[in-house]
Design a protein around this motif. Structure first.
Motif, PDB file in Angstrom:
ATOM      1  N   ALA A 158       0.833  -1.204   0.000  1.00  0.00           N
ATOM      2  CA  ALA A 158       0.000   0.000   0.000  1.00  0.00           C
ATOM      3  C   ALA A 158       0.867   1.252   0.000  1.00  0.00           C
ATOM      4  N   PHE A 159       1.908   1.249   0.794  1.00  0.00           N
ATOM      5  CA  PHE A 159       2.835   2.375   0.868  1.00  0.00           C
ATOM      6  C   PHE A 159       3.453   2.663  -0.498  1.00  0.00           C
ATOM      7  N   GLN A 160       3.761   1.612  -1.247  1.00  0.00           N
ATOM      8  CA  GLN A 160       4.394   1.776  -2.554  1.00  0.00           C
ATOM      9  C   GLN A 160       3.460   2.430  -3.578  1.00  0.00           C
ATOM     10  N   ARG A 161       2.183   2.485  -3.282  1.00  0.00           N
ATOM     11  CA  ARG A 161       1.290   3.185  -4.201  1.00  0.00           C
ATOM     12  C   ARG A 161       1.666   4.661  -4.304  1.00  0.00           C
ATOM     13  N   PHE A 162       2.204   5.228  -3.231  1.00  0.00           N
ATOM     14  CA  PHE A 162       2.670   6.612  -3.298  1.00  0.00           C
ATOM     15  C   PHE A 162       3.906   6.736  -4.186  1.00  0.00           C
ATOM     16  N   THR A 163       4.683   5.669  -4.302  1.00  0.00           N
ATOM     17  CA  THR A 163       5.845   5.692  -5.196  1.00  0.00           C
ATOM     18  C   THR A 163       5.396   5.921  -6.629  1.00  0.00           C
ATOM     19  N   ALA A 164       4.378   5.199  -7.044  1.00  0.00           N
ATOM     20  CA  ALA A 164       3.879   5.322  -8.412  1.00  0.00           C
ATOM     21  C   ALA A 164       2.996   6.541  -8.582  1.00  0.00           C
ATOM     22  N   GLY A 165       2.186   6.841  -7.559  1.00  0.00           N
ATOM     23  CA  GLY A 165       1.218   7.912  -7.685  1.00  0.00           C
ATOM     24  C   GLY A 165      -0.061   7.417  -8.322  1.00  0.00           C
ATOM     25  N   PRO A 166      -1.069   8.267  -8.405  1.00  0.00           N
ATOM     26  CA  PRO A 166      -2.389   7.838  -8.875  1.00  0.00           C
ATOM     27  C   PRO A 166      -2.494   7.637 -10.385  1.00  0.00           C
ATOM     28  N   HIS A 167      -1.460   7.998 -11.130  1.00  0.00           N
ATOM     29  CA  HIS A 167      -1.555   7.973 -12.596  1.00  0.00           C
ATOM     30  C   HIS A 167      -0.776   6.819 -13.223  1.00  0.00           C
ATOM     31  N   ARG A 168      -0.130   5.987 -12.382  1.00  0.00           N
ATOM     32  CA  ARG A 168       0.670   4.885 -12.911  1.00  0.00           C
ATOM     33  C   ARG A 168       0.453   3.644 -12.065  1.00  0.00           C
ATOM     34  N   ASP A 169       0.885   2.514 -12.592  1.00  0.00           N
ATOM     35  CA  ASP A 169       1.038   1.297 -11.812  1.00  0.00           C
ATOM     36  C   ASP A 169       2.481   1.212 -11.332  1.00  0.00           C
ATOM     37  N   LEU A 170       2.706   0.434 -10.288  1.00  0.00           N
ATOM     38  CA  LEU A 170       4.067   0.298  -9.772  1.00  0.00           C
ATOM     39  C   LEU A 170       4.993  -0.310 -10.822  1.00  0.00           C
TER      40      LEU A 170
END
Length: 276
Positions: A158-170
């Motif tokens: 879940a934390f890694q979702r901030f790595t990608a941001g709302p416009h990309r997948d990890l």
């Protein structure tokens, strides 16, 4: 000249409540890097290599992160930073911080202005964030659900979702960046237990006071960062007199890791503009 922070020893600065771990390299005007929450000083490896040939570069672990001690009583991260700057005779310093680290840098300009030469932030405004975008609230909910379940891997996912941001997948982020962030996050989580108290004491009235900051402030934001992060940085640069911002295309919450060449170029240009 190439400088690798991994080759420099980890040093400890004693405080009244345990020690703060830091590494430093180079000489010249102090340039202090403050990492994002749940990461540690290793997120700045590329920047140490870039700037240590011309600056005294210091990268440290915030309390409860990396090699620094956990808190056993009330503390303010900004006061830890002040203790580090004074203890290492590294003031006034240019403070460069992402997310949590940037918030601490802004707090320092408010609480200990004599220690600060300039502030550079990424994806943050002050230590009083406002999260209202549904995407971010969903991430926080997923983190909380994993925390309650004792699911460390799920929390990091879940934390890694901030790595990608709302416009990309990890999967759109360089695997090495994802790996490094996961490694640092797991290391920080391993230092803590779910039931331990949060000893952090907030700095208050930050947004009301930022207009009084007199040192240069610059934001280097990732274009694909979460809306709340970008809004906070925009609010900061609008309120601080003379503050400026630039956007790094194609990257999210950690522009210094995803596109270090562009980040370093923007930071170097800002440093060159600073008055002596």
């Amino acid at each position: 000249m190439t400088v690798d922070i991994a080759s420099s020893p980890t040093r400890l600065l004693r405080t009244a409540d345990g020690s703060l771990a830091y590494r430093e390299a180079g000489s010249g005007s102090p340039l202090v890097f403050l990492h994002a929450g749940f990461l540690d000083h290793r997120m700045w490896e590329e920047q140490v290599r870039s700037f240590a040939p011309h600056h005294r570069v210091i990268a440290y672990d915030a309390r409860g992160h990396g090699g620094s001690a956990n808190a056993t009583g009330p503390f303010r991260p900004v006061d830890d930073l002040a203790a580090l700057l004074r203890g290492l005779d590294a003031a006034p310093a240019v403070l460069v911080g992402v997310s949590m680290g940037g918030a601490t840098a802004v707090d320092c300009a408010l609480e200990h202005p004599e220690l600060v030469r300039a502030v550079v932030v990424s994806g943050v405004g002050t230590s009083e964030p406002v999260f209202e975008d549904p995407w971010a609230l969903d991430v926080f909910a997923a983190q909380q659900q994993a925390l309650v379940a004792g699911d460390v891997a799920g929390w990091v996912d879940a934390f890694q979702r901030f790595t990608a941001g709302p416009h990309r997948d990890l999967a759109d982020v360089a695997p090495e960046v994802v790996r490094r962030i996961a490694e640092m996050a797991h290391g920080t989580l391993a230092k803590h237990t779910p039931e331990e108290p949060d000893h952090r004491v907030p700095v208050t009235a930050t947004w009301e006071r930022v207009a009084g900051i007199t040192v240069p402030v610059y934001a280097i934001n990732g274009a694909l960062d979460a809306p709340d992060h970008l809004a906070a940085a925009t609010r900061l640069t609008r309120l601080v007199p003379g503050a400026r911002a630039v956007t790094v295309p194609g990257v999210g919450h950690y522009p210094s890791m995803e596109d270090p060449a562009r980040f370093d170029a923007e930071l170097a240009a800002f440093l060159e503009r600073l008055p002596d």
